[in-house]
Design a protein around this motif. Structure first.
Motif, PDB file in Angstrom:
ATOM      1  N   TRP A  43       1.451  47.400  -6.565  1.00  0.00           N
ATOM      2  CA  TRP A  43       0.264  46.548  -6.634  1.00  0.00           C
ATOM      3  C   TRP A  43       0.010  46.156  -8.083  1.00  0.00           C
ATOM      4  O   TRP A  43      -0.088  47.011  -8.953  1.00  0.00           O
ATOM      5  CB  TRP A  43      -0.964  47.292  -6.085  1.00  0.00           C
ATOM      6  CG  TRP A  43      -0.827  47.604  -4.624  1.00  0.00           C
ATOM      7  CD1 TRP A  43      -0.363  48.756  -4.068  1.00  0.00           C
ATOM      8  CD2 TRP A  43      -1.143  46.744  -3.547  1.00  0.00           C
ATOM      9  NE1 TRP A  43      -0.369  48.667  -2.714  1.00  0.00           N
ATOM     10  CE2 TRP A  43      -0.849  47.444  -2.348  1.00  0.00           C
ATOM     11  CE3 TRP A  43      -1.649  45.445  -3.463  1.00  0.00           C
ATOM     12  CZ2 TRP A  43      -1.042  46.871  -1.100  1.00  0.00           C
ATOM     13  CZ3 TRP A  43      -1.854  44.891  -2.213  1.00  0.00           C
ATOM     14  CH2 TRP A  43      -1.549  45.603  -1.050  1.00  0.00           C
ATOM     15  N   ALA A  44      -0.097  44.857  -8.325  1.00  0.00           N
ATOM     16  CA  ALA A  44      -0.434  44.363  -9.661  1.00  0.00           C
ATOM     17  C   ALA A  44      -1.946  44.350  -9.813  1.00  0.00           C
ATOM     18  O   ALA A  44      -2.674  43.985  -8.877  1.00  0.00           O
ATOM     19  CB  ALA A  44       0.123  42.953  -9.854  1.00  0.00           C
ATOM     20  N   ARG A  58      12.672  47.461   1.394  1.00  0.00           N
ATOM     21  CA  ARG A  58      11.831  48.651   1.512  1.00  0.00           C
ATOM     22  C   ARG A  58      10.799  48.762   0.401  1.00  0.00           C
ATOM     23  O   ARG A  58      10.375  49.857   0.026  1.00  0.00           O
ATOM     24  CB  ARG A  58      12.691  49.920   1.596  1.00  0.00           C
ATOM     25  CG  ARG A  58      13.645  49.916   2.785  1.00  0.00           C
ATOM     26  CD  ARG A  58      14.374  51.215   2.936  1.00  0.00           C
ATOM     27  NE  ARG A  58      13.481  52.339   3.151  1.00  0.00           N
ATOM     28  CZ  ARG A  58      12.895  52.653   4.307  1.00  0.00           C
ATOM     29  NH1 ARG A  58      13.109  51.889   5.361  1.00  0.00           N
ATOM     30  NH2 ARG A  58      12.108  53.702   4.405  1.00  0.00           N
ATOM     31  N   CYS A  59      10.385  47.636  -0.160  1.00  0.00           N
ATOM     32  CA  CYS A  59       9.361  47.629  -1.210  1.00  0.00           C
ATOM     33  C   CYS A  59       8.467  46.406  -1.013  1.00  0.00           C
ATOM     34  O   CYS A  59       8.959  45.281  -0.992  1.00  0.00           O
ATOM     35  CB  CYS A  59      10.008  47.586  -2.588  1.00  0.00           C
ATOM     36  SG  CYS A  59       8.799  47.446  -3.929  1.00  0.00           S
ATOM     37  N   ILE A  60       7.184  46.628  -0.840  1.00  0.00           N
ATOM     38  CA  ILE A  60       6.249  45.520  -0.712  1.00  0.00           C
ATOM     39  C   ILE A  60       5.456  45.391  -2.010  1.00  0.00           C
ATOM     40  O   ILE A  60       5.240  46.373  -2.716  1.00  0.00           O
ATOM     41  CB  ILE A  60       5.287  45.701   0.487  1.00  0.00           C
ATOM     42  CG1 ILE A  60       4.463  46.986   0.340  1.00  0.00           C
ATOM     43  CG2 ILE A  60       6.048  45.705   1.796  1.00  0.00           C
ATOM     44  CD1 ILE A  60       3.370  47.111   1.371  1.00  0.00           C
ATOM     45  N   VAL A  61       5.071  44.174  -2.320  1.00  0.00           N
ATOM     46  CA  VAL A  61       4.305  43.922  -3.533  1.00  0.00           C
ATOM     47  C   VAL A  61       3.034  43.164  -3.171  1.00  0.00           C
ATOM     48  O   VAL A  61       2.975  42.476  -2.153  1.00  0.00           O
ATOM     49  CB  VAL A  61       5.126  43.126  -4.568  1.00  0.00           C
ATOM     50  CG1 VAL A  61       6.361  43.898  -4.991  1.00  0.00           C
ATOM     51  CG2 VAL A  61       5.511  41.752  -4.038  1.00  0.00           C
ATOM     52  N   GLY A  62       2.025  43.293  -4.007  1.00  0.00           N
ATOM     53  CA  GLY A  62       0.769  42.601  -3.749  1.00  0.00           C
ATOM     54  C   GLY A  62      -0.115  42.604  -4.978  1.00  0.00           C
ATOM     55  O   GLY A  62       0.200  43.206  -6.006  1.00  0.00           O
ATOM     56  N   ARG A  63      -1.228  41.917  -4.852  1.00  0.00           N
ATOM     57  CA  ARG A  63      -2.213  41.819  -5.934  1.00  0.00           C
ATOM     58  C   ARG A  63      -3.445  42.588  -5.516  1.00  0.00           C
ATOM     59  O   ARG A  63      -4.031  42.311  -4.477  1.00  0.00           O
ATOM     60  CB  ARG A  63      -2.542  40.344  -6.195  1.00  0.00           C
ATOM     61  CG  ARG A  63      -3.717  40.096  -7.128  1.00  0.00           C
ATOM     62  CD  ARG A  63      -3.354  40.432  -8.575  1.00  0.00           C
ATOM     63  NE  ARG A  63      -4.305  39.854  -9.509  1.00  0.00           N
ATOM     64  CZ  ARG A  63      -5.395  40.490  -9.948  1.00  0.00           C
ATOM     65  NH1 ARG A  63      -5.674  41.714  -9.520  1.00  0.00           N
ATOM     66  NH2 ARG A  63      -6.195  39.904 -10.799  1.00  0.00           N
ATOM     67  N   GLY A 133     -13.293  39.914  -6.401  1.00  0.00           N
ATOM     68  CA  GLY A 133     -12.643  38.897  -7.208  1.00  0.00           C
ATOM     69  C   GLY A 133     -13.633  38.048  -7.984  1.00  0.00           C
ATOM     70  O   GLY A 133     -13.680  38.087  -9.212  1.00  0.00           O
ATOM     71  N   TRP A 134     -14.478  37.326  -7.244  1.00  0.00           N
ATOM     72  CA  TRP A 134     -15.390  36.389  -7.892  1.00  0.00           C
ATOM     73  C   TRP A 134     -16.466  37.087  -8.724  1.00  0.00           C
ATOM     74  O   TRP A 134     -16.844  36.605  -9.795  1.00  0.00           O
ATOM     75  CB  TRP A 134     -16.019  35.462  -6.865  1.00  0.00           C
ATOM     76  CG  TRP A 134     -16.848  34.400  -7.496  1.00  0.00           C
ATOM     77  CD1 TRP A 134     -18.194  34.197  -7.341  1.00  0.00           C
ATOM     78  CD2 TRP A 134     -16.412  33.389  -8.415  1.00  0.00           C
ATOM     79  NE1 TRP A 134     -18.613  33.130  -8.094  1.00  0.00           N
ATOM     80  CE2 TRP A 134     -17.534  32.613  -8.763  1.00  0.00           C
ATOM     81  CE3 TRP A 134     -15.182  33.073  -8.977  1.00  0.00           C
ATOM     82  CZ2 TRP A 134     -17.461  31.551  -9.655  1.00  0.00           C
ATOM     83  CZ3 TRP A 134     -15.110  32.012  -9.860  1.00  0.00           C
ATOM     84  CH2 TRP A 134     -16.237  31.264 -10.192  1.00  0.00           C
ATOM     85  N   VAL A 135     -16.979  38.215  -8.248  1.00  0.00           N
ATOM     86  CA  VAL A 135     -18.024  38.920  -8.995  1.00  0.00           C
ATOM     87  C   VAL A 135     -17.529  39.303 -10.388  1.00  0.00           C
ATOM     88  O   VAL A 135     -18.275  39.244 -11.359  1.00  0.00           O
ATOM     89  CB  VAL A 135     -18.530  40.156  -8.212  1.00  0.00           C
ATOM     90  CG1 VAL A 135     -19.356  41.075  -9.098  1.00  0.00           C
ATOM     91  CG2 VAL A 135     -19.353  39.704  -7.012  1.00  0.00           C
ATOM     92  N   GLU A 136     -16.248  39.672 -10.497  1.00  0.00           N
ATOM     93  CA  GLU A 136     -15.709  39.988 -11.823  1.00  0.00           C
ATOM     94  C   GLU A 136     -15.784  38.764 -12.738  1.00  0.00           C
ATOM     95  O   GLU A 136     -16.134  38.881 -13.910  1.00  0.00           O
ATOM     96  CB  GLU A 136     -14.259  40.460 -11.743  1.00  0.00           C
ATOM     97  CG  GLU A 136     -13.692  40.740 -13.128  1.00  0.00           C
ATOM     98  CD  GLU A 136     -12.272  41.258 -13.135  1.00  0.00           C
ATOM     99  OE1 GLU A 136     -11.910  41.921 -14.118  1.00  0.00           O
ATOM    100  OE2 GLU A 136     -11.533  41.000 -12.177  1.00  0.00           O
ATOM    101  N   GLN A 137     -15.462  37.588 -12.208  1.00  0.00           N
ATOM    102  CA  GLN A 137     -15.512  36.373 -13.024  1.00  0.00           C
ATOM    103  C   GLN A 137     -16.937  36.100 -13.509  1.00  0.00           C
ATOM    104  O   GLN A 137     -17.149  35.698 -14.659  1.00  0.00           O
ATOM    105  CB  GLN A 137     -14.991  35.175 -12.216  1.00  0.00           C
ATOM    106  CG  GLN A 137     -13.572  35.338 -11.709  1.00  0.00           C
ATOM    107  CD  GLN A 137     -12.588  35.634 -12.821  1.00  0.00           C
ATOM    108  OE1 GLN A 137     -12.561  34.951 -13.833  1.00  0.00           O
ATOM    109  NE2 GLN A 137     -11.768  36.656 -12.631  1.00  0.00           N
ATOM    110  N   LEU A 138     -17.918  36.331 -12.640  1.00  0.00           N
ATOM    111  CA  LEU A 138     -19.314  36.130 -13.032  1.00  0.00           C
ATOM    112  C   LEU A 138     -19.710  37.104 -14.142  1.00  0.00           C
ATOM    113  O   LEU A 138     -20.391  36.726 -15.100  1.00  0.00           O
ATOM    114  CB  LEU A 138     -20.238  36.302 -11.820  1.00  0.00           C
ATOM    115  CG  LEU A 138     -20.078  35.272 -10.698  1.00  0.00           C
ATOM    116  CD1 LEU A 138     -20.973  35.643  -9.514  1.00  0.00           C
ATOM    117  CD2 LEU A 138     -20.395  33.871 -11.195  1.00  0.00           C
TER     118      LEU A 138
END
Length: 203
Positions: A43-44, A58-63, A133-138
């Motif tokens: 996870w990034a 056998r490896c999944i990636v995500g945000r 996500g958005w609350v961090e930007q605010l």
């Protein structure tokens, strides 16, 4: 390299997770090579890292969205005194707790007969994108210009907890309320409530 080798020491958080059958590591850079245990997830925690991730067998990636609004003071992370001093008018620290109202009812009855697994999952993701996500930007926008204005304790699911300069916390609450109203298309059953208290910095 792992971000903190002390995490895996006896009694550290990695050791505690492994006792529960979970292995987790935090890395500064993407590790190379395969996983000896086969299936794994990567996870990034920011957009730049996510762009460099590639799925593999056998490896999944995500945000993973992670609200990290951390204002900087003179010696590192801003103190409550520094945030109070950054207030407009009276020097007070604002403490805000806020969450969505009746969210359980929205999930259990809000979609009516049209409720399906995919629609419920989509609604859950939409709420997650806003609060994680958005609350961090605010919050980050309020810290622009160098003044330590707001600090996130947490924001996830449908609730959040922030501290900071009292007027910035009030502004953040107003921004969240108005942006959620626009985000939900003005739906009358999707709204937030919460509270803000003004306290001395040492509170």
């Amino acid at each position: 390299p792992a971000l903190d080798d002390d995490r895996s020491a006896e009694g550290g958080p990695d050791a505690a997770l492994e006792a529960l059958g979970v292995r987790a590591r935090l890395y500064q850079a993407l590790p190379t090579g395969g996983s000896p245990d086969g299936l794994r997830e990567v996870w990034a925690l920011d957009d730049e890292a996510f762009e460099s991730l590639q799925p593999a067998p056998r490896c999944i990636v995500g945000r993973r969205l992670l609200v990290n609004v951390t204002p900087q003071g003179k010696l590192g992370v801003a103190t409550t005194d520094e945030m109070a001093q950054a207030s407009q008018g009276i020097e007070r620290l604002g403490v805000m707790r806020l969450d969505m109202d009746d969210l359980g009812r929205v999930f259990s009855r809000g979609l009516g007969k049209r409720g399906s697994l995919s629609r419920i999952a989509t609604l859950s993701l939409a709420i997650q994108l806003f609060f994680e996500g958005w609350v961090e930007q605010l919050g980050q926008a309020l810290n622009q210009g160098g003044a330590p204005r707001v600090y996130s304790i947490y924001s996830g699911g449908d609730d959040l907890f922030f501290v900071g300069a009292w007027d910035a916390v009030v502004k953040l609450a107003q921004d969240i309320r108005s942006d959620l109203h626009r985000y939900t298309g003005g739906h009358p059953d999707l709204h937030v409530s919460g509270g803000v208290v003004l306290v001395e910095p040492g509170y």
